[in-house]
Scaffold this motif. Sequence first.
Motif, mmCIF file in Angstrom:
data_model
loop_
_atom_site.group_PDB
_atom_site.id
_atom_site.type_symbol
_atom_site.label_atom_id
_atom_site.label_comp_id
_atom_site.label_asym_id
_atom_site.label_seq_id
_atom_site.Cartn_x
_atom_site.Cartn_y
_atom_site.Cartn_z
ATOM 1 N N GLY A 157 1.052 -1.224 0.089
ATOM 2 C CA GLY A 157 0.065 0.019 0.143
ATOM 3 C C GLY A 157 0.973 1.132 -0.132
ATOM 4 N N THR A 158 2.113 1.190 0.355
ATOM 5 C CA THR A 158 3.068 2.273 0.259
ATOM 6 C C THR A 158 4.291 1.876 -0.640
ATOM 7 N N VAL A 159 4.121 1.514 -1.973
ATOM 8 C CA VAL A 159 5.072 0.954 -2.631
ATOM 9 C C VAL A 159 6.566 1.801 -2.664
ATOM 10 N N GLY A 160 6.421 3.147 -2.589
ATOM 11 C CA GLY A 160 7.508 3.733 -2.208
ATOM 12 C C GLY A 160 8.577 3.725 -3.572
ATOM 13 N N ALA A 161 9.831 3.513 -3.228
ATOM 14 C CA ALA A 161 10.850 3.119 -4.185
ATOM 15 C C ALA A 161 10.839 1.628 -4.559
ATOM 16 N N GLY A 162 9.752 0.760 -4.094
ATOM 17 C CA GLY A 162 9.813 -0.534 -4.420
ATOM 18 C C GLY A 162 10.839 -1.591 -3.698
ATOM 19 N N GLY A 163 11.513 -1.030 -2.579
ATOM 20 C CA GLY A 163 12.337 -2.004 -1.951
ATOM 21 C C GLY A 163 11.548 -3.086 -1.176
ATOM 22 N N HIS A 164 10.629 -3.005 -0.688
ATOM 23 C CA HIS A 164 10.095 -4.020 -0.117
ATOM 24 C C HIS A 164 9.190 -4.900 -0.971
ATOM 25 N N SER A 165 8.612 -4.423 -1.982
ATOM 26 C CA SER A 165 8.098 -5.206 -3.053
ATOM 27 C C SER A 165 9.100 -6.102 -3.694
ATOM 28 N N ILE A 191 0.760 0.332 -4.529
ATOM 29 C CA ILE A 191 0.064 1.489 -4.616
ATOM 30 C C ILE A 191 0.870 2.798 -3.774
ATOM 31 N N ASP A 192 0.843 3.975 -4.322
ATOM 32 C CA ASP A 192 1.534 4.912 -3.697
ATOM 33 C C ASP A 192 0.683 6.176 -4.212
ATOM 34 N N ARG A 193 0.506 7.293 -3.226
ATOM 35 C CA ARG A 193 -0.169 8.344 -3.608
ATOM 36 C C ARG A 193 0.967 9.554 -4.359
ATOM 37 N N ASP A 194 2.224 9.163 -4.386
ATOM 38 C CA ASP A 194 3.049 9.923 -4.911
ATOM 39 C C ASP A 194 3.505 9.597 -6.296
ATOM 40 N N ALA A 198 -3.010 6.068 -6.093
ATOM 41 C CA ALA A 198 -4.060 5.980 -5.090
ATOM 42 C C ALA A 198 -3.457 6.225 -3.777
ATOM 43 N N ASN A 199 -4.500 6.686 -3.070
ATOM 44 C CA ASN A 199 -4.294 6.514 -1.431
ATOM 45 C C ASN A 199 -4.579 5.192 -1.076
ATOM 46 N N TYR A 200 -3.851 4.604 -0.153
ATOM 47 C CA TYR A 200 -4.028 3.319 0.303
ATOM 48 C C TYR A 200 -5.369 3.305 0.924
ATOM 49 N N ALA A 201 -5.800 4.321 1.580
ATOM 50 C CA ALA A 201 -7.146 4.399 2.006
ATOM 51 C C ALA A 201 -8.114 3.876 1.065
ATOM 52 N N LEU A 254 1.964 -2.236 4.858
ATOM 53 C CA LEU A 254 2.012 -0.610 4.935
ATOM 54 C C LEU A 254 3.213 -0.302 5.629
ATOM 55 N N ASP A 255 4.044 0.539 4.828
ATOM 56 C CA ASP A 255 5.338 1.246 5.371
ATOM 57 C C ASP A 255 5.027 2.636 5.513
ATOM 58 N N LEU A 256 4.833 3.126 6.670
ATOM 59 C CA LEU A 256 4.024 4.307 6.588
ATOM 60 C C LEU A 256 5.004 5.833 6.704
ATOM 61 N N GLY A 257 4.620 6.720 6.419
ATOM 62 C CA GLY A 257 5.448 7.811 6.393
ATOM 63 C C GLY A 257 5.927 8.232 4.913
ATOM 64 N N VAL A 258 7.042 9.009 5.305
ATOM 65 C CA VAL A 258 7.683 9.585 3.886
ATOM 66 C C VAL A 258 8.907 8.862 3.377
ATOM 67 N N LEU A 315 13.245 9.475 -0.908
ATOM 68 C CA LEU A 315 13.100 10.119 -2.240
ATOM 69 C C LEU A 315 12.237 11.528 -1.928
ATOM 70 N N GLN A 316 11.448 11.524 -1.125
ATOM 71 C CA GLN A 316 10.624 12.902 -1.074
ATOM 72 C C GLN A 316 11.591 13.864 0.055
ATOM 73 N N LEU A 317 11.862 13.245 1.121
ATOM 74 C CA LEU A 317 12.724 13.799 2.076
ATOM 75 C C LEU A 317 13.791 14.640 1.530
ATOM 76 N N ARG A 331 3.056 18.141 0.279
ATOM 77 C CA ARG A 331 1.924 17.039 -0.152
ATOM 78 C C ARG A 331 2.874 15.864 -0.689
ATOM 79 N N MET A 332 2.380 14.794 -0.479
ATOM 80 C CA MET A 332 2.872 13.506 -0.965
ATOM 81 C C MET A 332 2.216 13.162 -2.150
ATOM 82 N N ASP A 333 0.972 13.792 -2.469
ATOM 83 C CA ASP A 333 0.503 13.638 -3.731
ATOM 84 C C ASP A 333 0.325 15.029 -4.336
HETATM 85 C C1 SAM Z 1 8.428 4.898 3.722
HETATM 86 S S1 SAM Z 1 8.138 5.138 2.045
HETATM 87 C C2 SAM Z 1 7.754 3.442 1.579
HETATM 88 C C3 SAM Z 1 9.057 2.726 1.097
HETATM 89 C C4 SAM Z 1 8.868 1.507 0.260
HETATM 90 N N1 SAM Z 1 8.418 0.458 1.483
HETATM 91 C C5 SAM Z 1 10.325 1.031 -0.139
HETATM 92 O O1 SAM Z 1 10.754 -0.005 0.278
HETATM 93 O O2 SAM Z 1 10.731 1.553 -0.962
HETATM 94 C C6 SAM Z 1 6.355 5.638 2.184
HETATM 95 C C7 SAM Z 1 5.567 5.741 0.975
HETATM 96 O O3 SAM Z 1 4.437 5.576 1.068
HETATM 97 C C8 SAM Z 1 3.711 6.601 0.382
HETATM 98 N N2 SAM Z 1 2.313 6.943 1.331
HETATM 99 C C9 SAM Z 1 2.286 7.521 2.414
HETATM 100 N N3 SAM Z 1 0.770 7.612 2.825
HETATM 101 C C10 SAM Z 1 0.162 7.070 1.664
HETATM 102 C C11 SAM Z 1 -1.316 6.671 1.446
HETATM 103 N N4 SAM Z 1 -2.064 7.310 2.373
HETATM 104 N N5 SAM Z 1 -1.584 6.103 0.356
HETATM 105 C C12 SAM Z 1 -0.688 5.943 -0.625
HETATM 106 N N6 SAM Z 1 0.679 5.955 -0.371
HETATM 107 C C13 SAM Z 1 1.108 6.701 0.731
HETATM 108 C C14 SAM Z 1 4.752 7.823 0.359
HETATM 109 O O4 SAM Z 1 4.135 8.605 -0.948
HETATM 110 C C15 SAM Z 1 5.782 7.052 0.291
HETATM 111 O O5 SAM Z 1 6.192 7.012 -1.006
#
Ligand code: SAM
Length: 322
Positions: free
Chosen positions: A34-42, A58-61, A84-87, A106-110, A113-115, A133-135
């Motif tokens: 739900g927070t795919v980010g840079a794809g590391g966990h996936s 899924i990612d909102r960014d 999308a938003n994971y919500a 879900l790996d929350l927060g930022v 890449l964003q910070l 804004r993340m999105d």
């Molecule tokens: C900590 S990073 C995830 C890193 C990822 N697990 C990885 O291995 O690269 C958090 C990601 O979650 C996204 N994010 C945070 N809240 C979100 C939400 N409500 N819906 C979708 N994406 C969200 C952020 O944009 C960010 O890219």
Amino acid sequence: MTGLAPVSTVHEPVLVAEVLHYLAPRPGGIYVDGTVGAGGHSDAILAAVGGRCRIIGIDRDPDALAAAGRALARWGSAVQLVHANYAGFEAVLDDFGIDAVDGILLDLGVSSLQLDRPERGFSYQEDAPLDMRMDQTRGTTAADLVNRLDAAALTRILRDYVEERWASRIARFIVEARRRAPIRTTGQLEAVVKAAIPAAARRRGGHPARRTFQALRIAVNDELQALSGVIEPAARRLAGGGRLVIISFHSLEDRIVKQAFRRLAQGCTCPPGAACRCGGDTILEILTRRPVTAGEYELRRNPRARSARLRAARRIAATGSE
Ligand SMILES: C[S@@+](CC[C@H](N)C(=O)[O-])C[C@H]1O[C@@H](n2cnc3c(N)ncnc32)[C@H](O)[C@@H]1O
């Protein structure tokens, strides 16, 4: 303005071994990141099963999705990325015609890449537009909040989200500063926060603007609301035995996860023998009595892991329905 050149940065995923342990991916499984980010966990999940599972990432960014697309390209059609938003993950699953999944992460927060991109406005280290804004395709920026909210609302954000000791003073200073000129940049906000915190207090506890920036980020992105609303639907969309793994970086997030897991593991709380009025049923088994944290080795390599707390639960198969 300085530092707007693109910064080349990598996001180091946290608690990867622990995610694999608790998510327990299996060949043929369907997983939502739900927070795919840079794809590391996936990437680690796919590698663990030799690419023989399906990931809905899924990612909102949109920038994060582009990075995930590059990082996960080698897995081809095993990965589907969705902005999308994971919500709203249930609508995403419905669009794919998927009823139940084997795991949700879900790996929350930022992300780094964003910070580390000053122009996103998350950091007080560089002067840039106050966005956060993340999105970036929608929603309210941090500048909108600091220029529009009254002092009481700003105080609440600072108090409720990060327990800022100087919340009302910072709010007052913000309101005074914006009377002179709107606060449009991270540098302006940082200067106002510094001025609001007495010099003696400024010398303790890290950068004086750290908590204010974190609180605004949480508010801008409605982070706690998204998390509170997603846990029960996520648990209900798991197949029997499916896993829900959540990594949080903030004590309020961890409390939300802990309490939701408890409620879903506890089931009906009505007095014994009485007809159930609470509607609670036991759908989760908690796999982590305490939050799992990073070990020494990871902490040395990845400072972001310092505040990471992982909690995991397993879906109990509902009798009759699954
Ligand atoms: C900590 S990073 C995830 C890193 C990822 N697990 C990885 O291995 O690269 C958090 C990601 O979650 C996204 N994010 C945070 N809240 C979100 C939400 N409500 N819906 C979708 N994406 C969200 C952020 O944009 C960010 O890219």
